[in-house]
Design an enzyme around this catalytic site. Structure first.
Site, PDB file in Angstrom:
ATOM      1  N   HIS A   1       0.800  -1.227   0.000  1.00 33.57           N
ATOM      2  CA  HIS A   1       0.000   0.000   0.000  1.00 33.57           C
ATOM      3  C   HIS A   1       0.835   1.281   0.000  1.00 33.57           C
ATOM      4  CE1 HIS A   1      -4.456   1.046   1.190  1.00 33.57           C
ATOM      5  NE2 HIS A   1      -4.065   1.691   0.114  1.00 33.57           N
TER       6      HIS A   1
ATOM      7  N   ASP B   1      -9.946  -0.185   4.079  1.00 32.64           N
ATOM      8  CA  ASP B   1      -8.741  -0.809   4.637  1.00 32.64           C
ATOM      9  C   ASP B   1      -9.025  -1.316   6.055  1.00 32.64           C
ATOM     10  OD1 ASP B   1      -6.043  -1.411   5.287  1.00 32.64           O
ATOM     11  OD2 ASP B   1      -5.296   0.394   4.305  1.00 32.64           O
TER      12      ASP B   1
ATOM     13  N   HIS C   1      -6.576  -1.230   8.068  1.00 29.90           N
ATOM     14  CA  HIS C   1      -5.594  -0.430   8.808  1.00 29.90           C
ATOM     15  C   HIS C   1      -5.783   1.056   8.514  1.00 29.90           C
ATOM     16  CE1 HIS C   1      -3.822  -4.418   7.769  1.00 29.90           C
ATOM     17  NE2 HIS C   1      -3.552  -4.433   9.058  1.00 29.90           N
TER      18      HIS C   1
ATOM     19  N   ASP D   1      -2.911   3.115   8.108  1.00 31.40           N
ATOM     20  CA  ASP D   1      -1.761   3.474   7.268  1.00 31.40           C
ATOM     21  C   ASP D   1      -1.397   4.949   7.390  1.00 31.40           C
ATOM     22  OD1 ASP D   1      -1.751   0.849   6.533  1.00 31.40           O
ATOM     23  OD2 ASP D   1      -2.360   1.164   4.465  1.00 31.40           O
TER      24      ASP D   1
ATOM     25  N   HIS E   1       4.459   0.744   4.327  1.00 29.18           N
ATOM     26  CA  HIS E   1       3.048   0.604   3.933  1.00 29.18           C
ATOM     27  C   HIS E   1       2.098   0.950   5.085  1.00 29.18           C
ATOM     28  CE1 HIS E   1       2.284  -3.927   5.129  1.00 29.18           C
ATOM     29  NE2 HIS E   1       2.938  -3.260   6.056  1.00 29.18           N
TER      30      HIS E   1
ATOM     31  N   ASP F   1      -7.600  -1.541  -0.065  1.00 27.06           N
ATOM     32  CA  ASP F   1      -6.663  -2.555   0.411  1.00 27.06           C
ATOM     33  C   ASP F   1      -7.476  -3.834   0.574  1.00 27.06           C
ATOM     34  OD1 ASP F   1      -5.115  -4.266   2.083  1.00 27.06           O
ATOM     35  OD2 ASP F   1      -3.994  -2.539   2.817  1.00 27.06           O
TER      36      ASP F   1
ATOM     37  N   ASP G   1      -7.238  -6.219   2.322  1.00 24.83           N
ATOM     38  CA  ASP G   1      -7.459  -6.700   3.684  1.00 24.83           C
ATOM     39  C   ASP G   1      -8.682  -6.063   4.337  1.00 24.83           C
ATOM     40  OD1 ASP G   1      -6.568  -4.247   4.874  1.00 24.83           O
ATOM     41  OD2 ASP G   1      -4.501  -4.968   4.917  1.00 24.83           O
TER      42      ASP G   1
ATOM     43  N   GLU H   1      -2.164  -4.627  -2.032  1.00 26.81           N
ATOM     44  CA  GLU H   1      -1.786  -5.659  -1.054  1.00 26.81           C
ATOM     45  C   GLU H   1      -2.160  -7.072  -1.493  1.00 26.81           C
ATOM     46  OE1 GLU H   1      -0.057  -5.396   1.993  1.00 26.81           O
ATOM     47  OE2 GLU H   1       0.302  -3.251   1.820  1.00 26.81           O
TER      48      GLU H   1
HETATM   49  N1  LIG Z   1      -0.863  -1.577   4.224  1.00 26.39           N
HETATM   50  C1  LIG Z   1      -0.825  -2.357   5.284  1.00 26.39           C
HETATM   51  N2  LIG Z   1      -1.066  -3.634   5.211  1.00 26.39           N
HETATM   52  N3  LIG Z   1      -0.526  -1.780   6.454  1.00 26.39           N
HETATM   53  C2  LIG Z   1      -0.390  -2.494   7.677  1.00 26.39           C
HETATM   54  C3  LIG Z   1       0.178  -1.634   8.749  1.00 26.39           C
HETATM   55  C4  LIG Z   1       0.259  -2.348  10.058  1.00 26.39           C
HETATM   56  C5  LIG Z   1       0.790  -1.530  11.210  1.00 26.39           C
HETATM   57  N4  LIG Z   1      -0.116  -0.508  11.597  1.00 26.39           N
HETATM   58  C6  LIG Z   1       2.156  -0.936  10.847  1.00 26.39           C
HETATM   59  O1  LIG Z   1       2.268   0.252  10.770  1.00 26.39           O
HETATM   60  O2  LIG Z   1       3.087  -1.672  10.661  1.00 26.39           O
END
Ligand SMILES: NC(=[NH2+])NCCC[C@H](N)C(=O)O
Length: 292
Positions: free
Chosen positions: A90, A114, A116, A118, A131, A218, A220, A263
């Site tokens: 991402h 998402d 998350h 990010d 990411h 994303d 996920d 992702e």
């Molecule tokens: N694009 C993603 N899958 N991001 C996941 C981030 C997970 C976690 N918050 C980190 O900063 O490491």
């Protein structure tokens, strides 16, 4: 007028802890699930961009890739095409939306789907993974090399950004977004109010941007039982039954500038389910029109 869809691969896992997403675009290009899409006369697969190594570290590599991606996306927009970026981790979002912004005379909105947020900065990140930072970069906070991709200044204004489906984050990134006034719809809010209400409110917000809006998805955001092929799976996500109709509602919207789907990790895509979901998703947002 029917726009040409321009698929652009962003084959980078440099920003992730598990680099498996780097193989995403190449796997999709070959996937049977993509055969029908690739036969569409209104769709053309442009370039797939790969990271260049030995640029002096990960930030430099991500910045270089995002700079080239921003340029490809900007050119596609300026030709009147609709870019569909396929990741890749991402962090590539920095390139996509910097390119969209560069091609637009006015501020653009962004719907961020998402698990998350990010939205870490180099100071707040726990993992160091890039990411986990792209949305903060697009809002103007982060390593200078990433914040200045596609030109100086923030690429997004907080009032034009909304996130949906969030269920895994660290407190600092939530505080950052709350401080700016970015609207975060967590999965709990989706469960309380239902996706149609939340999606409608989020869309109304991003559509306030005078230059149009984009969607950063994303994979996920989906439940990992339905989309196992992702870099950072998180349980209890959205189902396709919920999200596909909402995305199909965007079809034909002239204000929709671009889509990115990020992702995708083919190593974890048991049974090719995620690739098939991804192909359906592109078909839902951009249905083939009669005669096109
Ligand atoms: N694009 C993603 N899958 N991001 C996941 C981030 C997970 C976690 N918050 C980190 O900063 O490491």
């Amino acid at each position: 007028m029917h726009r040409t869809l321009r698929l652009i691969g962003a084959a980078s896992g440099v920003g992730a802890q598990d680099p498996g997403c780097h193989a995403g675009p190449t796997a999709l290009h070959r996937a049977h699930a993509f055969d029908d899409l690739q036969r569409r006369p209104d769709l053309s697969w442009g370039e797939t961009l790969f990271p260049r190594q030995a640029l002096g570290g990960r930030v430099a590599e991500v910045a270089d890739l995002c700079q080239r991606l921003a340029e490809a996306v900007r050119q596609a927009r300026e030709r009147g095409e609709t870019p569909v970026v396929l990741g890749g981790d991402h962090s590539c979002a920095i390139g996509t939306w910097s390119g969209v912004r560069a091609a637009s005379p006015a501020p653009v909105g962004l719907l961020w789907l998402d698990a998350h947020l990010d939205s870490h900065t180099p100071e707040s990140t726990h993992s160091g993974a890039l990411h986990g930072m792209p949305l903060a970069c697009l809002l103007g906070q982060g390593d200078r090399r990433l914040v200045t991709v596609g030109g100086p200044g923030p690429k997004l204004l907080p009032g034009h950004v909304a996130l949906i489906g969030v269920r895994s984050y660290e407190p600092e990134e939530r505080e950052f977004l709350d401080r700016l006034g970015v609207r975060v719809f967590t999965i709990d809010e989706v469960r309380q109010r239902g996706l149609p209400a939340v999606f409608g409110e989020a869309l109304a917000r991003v559509r306030q941007a005078p230059g149009g809006y984009g969607v950063s998805l994303d994979l996920d955001v989906f439940d990992p039982r339905e989309a196992p092929g992702v870099g950072s799976p998180e349980p209890a996500g959205l189902s396709q039954t919920e999200l596909m109709p909402a995305l199909a509602g965007l079809a034909g919207d002239p204000a929709l500038l671009a889509l990115e789907v990020m992702e995708f990790n083919p190593d974890r895509d048991a049974g090719g389910r995620t690739a098939a979901l991804l192909a359906r998703l592109i078909g839902a947002v951009f249905p083939r029109r009669h005669g096109a």
